[in-house]
Design a protein around this motif. Structure first.
Motif, PDB file in Angstrom:
ATOM      1  N   ALA A   6      46.553  43.868  68.051  1.00 14.17           N
ATOM      2  CA  ALA A   6      47.537  42.922  68.577  1.00 14.17           C
ATOM      3  C   ALA A   6      48.481  43.606  69.558  1.00 14.17           C
ATOM      4  CB  ALA A   6      48.326  42.293  67.426  1.00 14.17           C
ATOM      5  N   ALA A   7      48.888  44.837  69.245  1.00 12.88           N
ATOM      6  CA  ALA A   7      49.776  45.568  70.137  1.00 12.88           C
ATOM      7  C   ALA A   7      49.086  45.882  71.466  1.00 12.88           C
ATOM      8  CB  ALA A   7      50.247  46.860  69.473  1.00 12.88           C
ATOM      9  N   ALA A   8      47.798  46.242  71.393  1.00 13.24           N
ATOM     10  CA  ALA A   8      47.048  46.503  72.625  1.00 13.24           C
ATOM     11  C   ALA A   8      46.962  45.238  73.480  1.00 13.24           C
ATOM     12  CB  ALA A   8      45.653  47.010  72.279  1.00 13.24           C
ATOM     13  N   THR A   9      46.757  44.109  72.817  1.00 12.65           N
ATOM     14  CA  THR A   9      46.701  42.833  73.537  1.00 12.65           C
ATOM     15  C   THR A   9      48.053  42.494  74.168  1.00 12.65           C
ATOM     16  OG1 THR A   9      45.012  42.033  72.004  1.00 12.65           O
ATOM     17  CG2 THR A   9      46.173  40.378  73.321  1.00 12.65           C
ATOM     18  N   LEU A  10      49.123  42.702  73.411  1.00 14.34           N
ATOM     19  CA  LEU A  10      50.470  42.482  73.947  1.00 14.34           C
ATOM     20  C   LEU A  10      50.702  43.335  75.184  1.00 14.34           C
ATOM     21  CD1 LEU A  10      52.746  42.449  70.757  1.00 14.34           C
ATOM     22  CD2 LEU A  10      52.596  40.623  72.454  1.00 14.34           C
ATOM     23  N   GLY A  11      50.331  44.604  75.079  1.00 13.25           N
ATOM     24  CA  GLY A  11      50.523  45.504  76.203  1.00 13.25           C
ATOM     25  C   GLY A  11      49.748  45.066  77.430  1.00 13.25           C
ATOM     26  N   ARG A  12      48.505  44.644  77.229  1.00 13.79           N
ATOM     27  CA  ARG A  12      47.681  44.241  78.366  1.00 13.79           C
ATOM     28  C   ARG A  12      48.232  42.984  79.029  1.00 13.79           C
ATOM     29  NH1 ARG A  12      41.068  43.609  78.354  1.00 13.79           N
ATOM     30  NH2 ARG A  12      40.862  43.186  80.597  1.00 13.79           N
ATOM     31  N   ARG A  13      48.670  42.028  78.219  1.00  9.03           N
ATOM     32  CA  ARG A  13      49.186  40.772  78.778  1.00  9.03           C
ATOM     33  C   ARG A  13      50.524  40.954  79.470  1.00  9.03           C
ATOM     34  NH1 ARG A  13      47.745  36.137  74.214  1.00  9.03           N
ATOM     35  NH2 ARG A  13      45.474  36.218  74.501  1.00  9.03           N
ATOM     36  N   SER A  14      51.245  42.012  79.108  1.00  9.64           N
ATOM     37  CA  SER A  14      52.550  42.241  79.736  1.00  9.64           C
ATOM     38  C   SER A  14      52.427  42.868  81.115  1.00  9.64           C
ATOM     39  CB  SER A  14      53.405  43.153  78.848  1.00  9.64           C
ATOM     40  OG  SER A  14      52.896  44.480  78.853  1.00  9.64           O
ATOM     41  N   MET A  15      51.219  43.349  81.450  1.00  7.73           N
ATOM     42  CA  MET A  15      51.012  43.989  82.730  1.00  7.73           C
ATOM     43  C   MET A  15      50.926  42.957  83.838  1.00  7.73           C
ATOM     44  SD  MET A  15      50.890  47.249  82.211  1.00  7.73           S
ATOM     45  CE  MET A  15      50.068  47.894  83.664  1.00  7.73           C
ATOM     46  N   SER A  16      51.334  43.379  85.027  1.00  8.95           N
ATOM     47  CA  SER A  16      51.148  42.539  86.214  1.00  8.95           C
ATOM     48  C   SER A  16      50.909  43.451  87.397  1.00  8.95           C
ATOM     49  CB  SER A  16      52.382  41.666  86.465  1.00  8.95           C
ATOM     50  OG  SER A  16      53.491  42.469  86.797  1.00  8.95           O
ATOM     51  N   ALA A  17      50.292  42.906  88.423  1.00  9.06           N
ATOM     52  CA  ALA A  17      49.965  43.727  89.591  1.00  9.06           C
ATOM     53  C   ALA A  17      51.222  44.294  90.240  1.00  9.06           C
ATOM     54  CB  ALA A  17      49.178  42.883  90.595  1.00  9.06           C
ATOM     55  N   SER A  18      52.312  43.554  90.148  1.00 13.12           N
ATOM     56  CA  SER A  18      53.540  43.994  90.811  1.00 13.12           C
ATOM     57  C   SER A  18      54.377  44.925  89.947  1.00 13.12           C
ATOM     58  CB  SER A  18      54.385  42.773  91.186  1.00 13.12           C
ATOM     59  OG  SER A  18      54.727  42.050  90.018  1.00 13.12           O
ATOM     60  N   GLN A  19      54.021  45.071  88.662  1.00 13.87           N
ATOM     61  CA  GLN A  19      54.827  45.888  87.749  1.00 13.87           C
ATOM     62  C   GLN A  19      53.914  46.797  86.941  1.00 13.87           C
ATOM     63  OE1 GLN A  19      58.401  45.802  87.480  1.00 13.87           O
ATOM     64  NE2 GLN A  19      57.791  47.735  86.573  1.00 13.87           N
ATOM     65  N   LEU A  44      58.142  43.978  70.510  1.00 13.68           N
ATOM     66  CA  LEU A  44      57.203  43.396  69.550  1.00 13.68           C
ATOM     67  C   LEU A  44      56.236  44.450  69.013  1.00 13.68           C
ATOM     68  CD1 LEU A  44      56.354  39.937  71.154  1.00 13.68           C
ATOM     69  CD2 LEU A  44      57.341  40.319  68.895  1.00 13.68           C
ATOM     70  N   ALA A  45      55.769  45.326  69.886  1.00 16.11           N
ATOM     71  CA  ALA A  45      54.838  46.374  69.445  1.00 16.11           C
ATOM     72  C   ALA A  45      55.511  47.306  68.438  1.00 16.11           C
ATOM     73  CB  ALA A  45      54.330  47.165  70.648  1.00 16.11           C
TER      74      ALA A  45
END
Length: 402
Positions: A285-298, A313-314
């Motif tokens: 779940a933490a890995a998923t949270l981390g991936r979804r928090s990424m964006s091309a601009s950040q 959350l992680a």
């Protein structure tokens, strides 16, 4: 509704009194009772003695013998006490065993107090809060005084978590790597945090942390031998089962709920297996949270509003599903709460977290007393309600537009 300044001063005054009560109780327990010789620090001291005398660290007989010597009558041996931390932690603690136990404990306490001062400043920075108010809240927390009276590593662990959170927030990769490597001295939180970093793709942080952790581990490999690590990895569960069968229900985590619901000590092994499975799920779940928090601009996720919420959350998941988290370790929950408060301050919605932080010391005190009065027969430790509320509010904040 913002807190009235006069009401805030009164609440902080009450918390200061609560902290003074904790100070008095701690002093009385240490100097007028037998707290020192039944504290967790005695376990660390015993582990250090095993290192100094070249005895096997994770042998049940060796641990029994050294704890009987440390505790004189060995009243708690076979009930609760065991050295379960990894070999490099034992090596780090071994210099304390060169001193008489009371002197070693006094020195350890001085170090813990010094670290707590640093912790207050880091938490204040994370929370974007007045350092004096944060100091009063920490001073009033039962987990803080529990860590002091037991001689536990909870303050050092909370500081490492706070330093990790701040470094990730600010994009300081080497500092974050060092904080993560230091967490290996008490490693239950590490798997979820590593999974989060994998999800965010922060490979430089992970690579540097791995090299730093190797540097911390190498002395134990040289001085204690690789066999010490093998014995720790293979014998930990047996040692815990023999020495600490009664303690899982006293934890403040998901494992405690499982242990209480299953009830029968002979079924605690099942509770432990489920708890480890939940840890794996929390890591995913933490890995998923981390991936979804990424964006091309950040590219550095924790530096964005969305990333700070995911990081909080992680950390919360790493605490809730840690296989070992007792009342003193609840101090580490101050880190995700501070992160959440800091982000809420940025968007002008900090009052709820202020009220939470101000109420937490008193609520933890009451809930702990309820559990003690009921003999721990409730299906979940009442104090777990505080972290659950914090996690629930973080989930709500995470849905707020960045």
């Amino acid at each position: 509704m913002p807190l009235d300044p006069l009401a805030l001063r009164r609440v902080l005054g009450g918390l200061l009194v609560l902290g003074l009560v904790g100070l008095v109780r701690t002093t009385m327990e240490l100097f007028l009772g037998d707290g020192l010789f039944s504290s967790d620090f005695a376990v660390f001291f015993g582990g250090g003695e095993l290192v100094l005398h070249g005895q096997p660290l994770y042998d049940r007989g060796a641990q029994e013998a050294v704890m009987r010597a440390v505790l004189d009558d060995g009243a708690r041996v076979g009930g609760h006490l065991a050295f379960l931390l990894p070999p490099h932690t034992a090596l780090l603690l071994s210099p304390f065993a060169l001193l008489p136990l009371p002197v070693a404990f006094a020195l350890f306490t001085v170090v813990s107090v010094a670290l707590s001062v640093r912790l207050v400043f880091v938490l204040a920075d994370l929370a974007r809060a007045d350092v004096r108010a944060v100091a009063v809240v920490v001073f009033a927390l039962g987990p803080f005084w529990s860590s002091i009276v037991l001689g536990q590593l909870a303050i050092a662990t909370a500081l490492a978590l706070a330093e990790l959170a701040r470094a990730l927030r600010d994009g300081r990769e080497t500092h974050a790597a060092l904080a993560l490597a230091l967490l290996t001295f008490k490693p239950p939180f590490v798997p979820v945090l590593v999974a989060y970093l994998v999800g965010t793709g922060q490979w430089r942080v992970l690579g540097r942390a791995a090299l730093m952790a190797l540097a911390l581990v190498t002395p134990s490999l040289v001085l204690l031998g690789p066999s010490a690590w093998q014995e720790w990895a293979t014998g930990l569960r047996e040692l815990e089962g023999y020495f600490a069968m009664a303690t899982p229900p006293a934890m403040i985590n998901a494992r405690a709920v499982l242990a209480r619901l299953l009830g029968d000590p002979e079924r605690r092994g099942l509770a432990t297996s489920i708890a480890w499975a939940l840890l794996v799920m929390a890591s995913l779940a933490a890995a998923t949270l981390g991936r979804r928090s990424m964006s091309a601009s950040q590219p550095t996720s924790a530096g964005s509003s969305r990333g700070r919420a995911a990081l909080a959350l992680a950390i919360s998941l790493s605490l809730l599903f840690s296989p070992h988290l007792f009342f003193h370790d609840v101090l580490s929950w101050a880190v995700p709460v501070a992160l959440a408060r800091g982000e809420a301050t940025r968007v002008g919605a900090r009052e709820r977290w202020d009220r939470f932080a101000l109420a937490a010391p008193g609520v933890l005190l009451v809930l702990g007393a309820i559990d003690a009065a009921t003999g721990g027969w409730l299906p979940a430790p009442p104090a777990l309600a505080v972290p659950v509320v914090a996690l629930t509010w973080q989930l709500r904040d995470a849905r707020r537009p960045a």
